[in-house]
Design a protein around this motif. Sequence first.
Motif, PDB file in Angstrom:
ATOM      1  N   GLY A 177       0.783  -1.228   0.000  1.00 17.31           N
ATOM      2  CA  GLY A 177       0.000   0.000   0.000  1.00 17.31           C
ATOM      3  C   GLY A 177       0.817   1.281   0.000  1.00 17.31           C
ATOM      4  O   GLY A 177       0.247   2.367  -0.026  1.00 17.31           O
ATOM      5  N   ALA A 178       2.136   1.189   0.021  1.00 19.92           N
ATOM      6  CA  ALA A 178       2.965   2.394  -0.012  1.00 19.92           C
ATOM      7  C   ALA A 178       2.812   3.145  -1.329  1.00 19.92           C
ATOM      8  O   ALA A 178       2.978   4.359  -1.381  1.00 19.92           O
ATOM      9  CB  ALA A 178       4.435   2.047   0.220  1.00 19.92           C
ATOM     10  N   ILE A 179       2.514   2.421  -2.380  1.00 18.87           N
ATOM     11  CA  ILE A 179       2.290   3.003  -3.706  1.00 18.87           C
ATOM     12  C   ILE A 179       0.891   2.620  -4.148  1.00 18.87           C
ATOM     13  O   ILE A 179       0.489   1.460  -4.034  1.00 18.87           O
ATOM     14  CB  ILE A 179       3.306   2.473  -4.735  1.00 18.87           C
ATOM     15  N   SER A 180       0.151   3.583  -4.629  1.00 22.35           N
ATOM     16  CA  SER A 180      -1.140   3.297  -5.243  1.00 22.35           C
ATOM     17  C   SER A 180      -1.225   4.100  -6.529  1.00 22.35           C
ATOM     18  O   SER A 180      -0.490   5.062  -6.726  1.00 22.35           O
ATOM     19  CB  SER A 180      -2.298   3.636  -4.295  1.00 22.35           C
ATOM     20  N   PHE A 181      -2.109   3.688  -7.392  1.00 18.68           N
ATOM     21  CA  PHE A 181      -2.244   4.402  -8.662  1.00 18.68           C
ATOM     22  C   PHE A 181      -3.669   4.321  -9.150  1.00 18.68           C
ATOM     23  O   PHE A 181      -4.432   3.436  -8.785  1.00 18.68           O
ATOM     24  CB  PHE A 181      -1.267   3.858  -9.713  1.00 18.68           C
ATOM     25  N   THR A 182      -4.009   5.287  -9.996  1.00 17.33           N
ATOM     26  CA  THR A 182      -5.309   5.356 -10.636  1.00 17.33           C
ATOM     27  C   THR A 182      -5.081   5.464 -12.128  1.00 17.33           C
ATOM     28  O   THR A 182      -4.207   6.211 -12.574  1.00 17.33           O
ATOM     29  CB  THR A 182      -6.103   6.583 -10.142  1.00 17.33           C
TER      30      THR A 182
END
Length: 120
Positions: free
Chosen positions: A3-8
């Motif tokens: 969860g340290a990196i998320s993207f859309t």
Amino acid sequence: MCGAISFTINADVSTGNACHCTSCRKQSGHYWASIDVPRDALTIEGNDHIVWYQSSEKVRRGFCDTCGSTLFWDPVFRDWTSVAMGALDQPTQMKLSMHIYVSEKGDYYDIGDGLPQNQT
């Protein structure tokens, strides 16, 4: 994964490909399944946790510095980034459309899904 990196992704992307090249197999542990997303349609949160590995003069690969997840394959001279299909939240409604670099695929598996197979 952590969860340290998320993207859309703000684009209509419905198909991806499976890359069987030696580099993708060594990097991912099998073949690399990804979708190509226009850079301006990809919003990333947690950029400070991405570690970029310059795997060639043309491509860099993005990893999470916390959990090590492989997330991005980024051709630096193109206007898109490949995003790991395995990192997408379910349900994706996406499908693979083809296999690429099958001339370099591992000898330990067969491709039997009936999708087009490009040698390069």
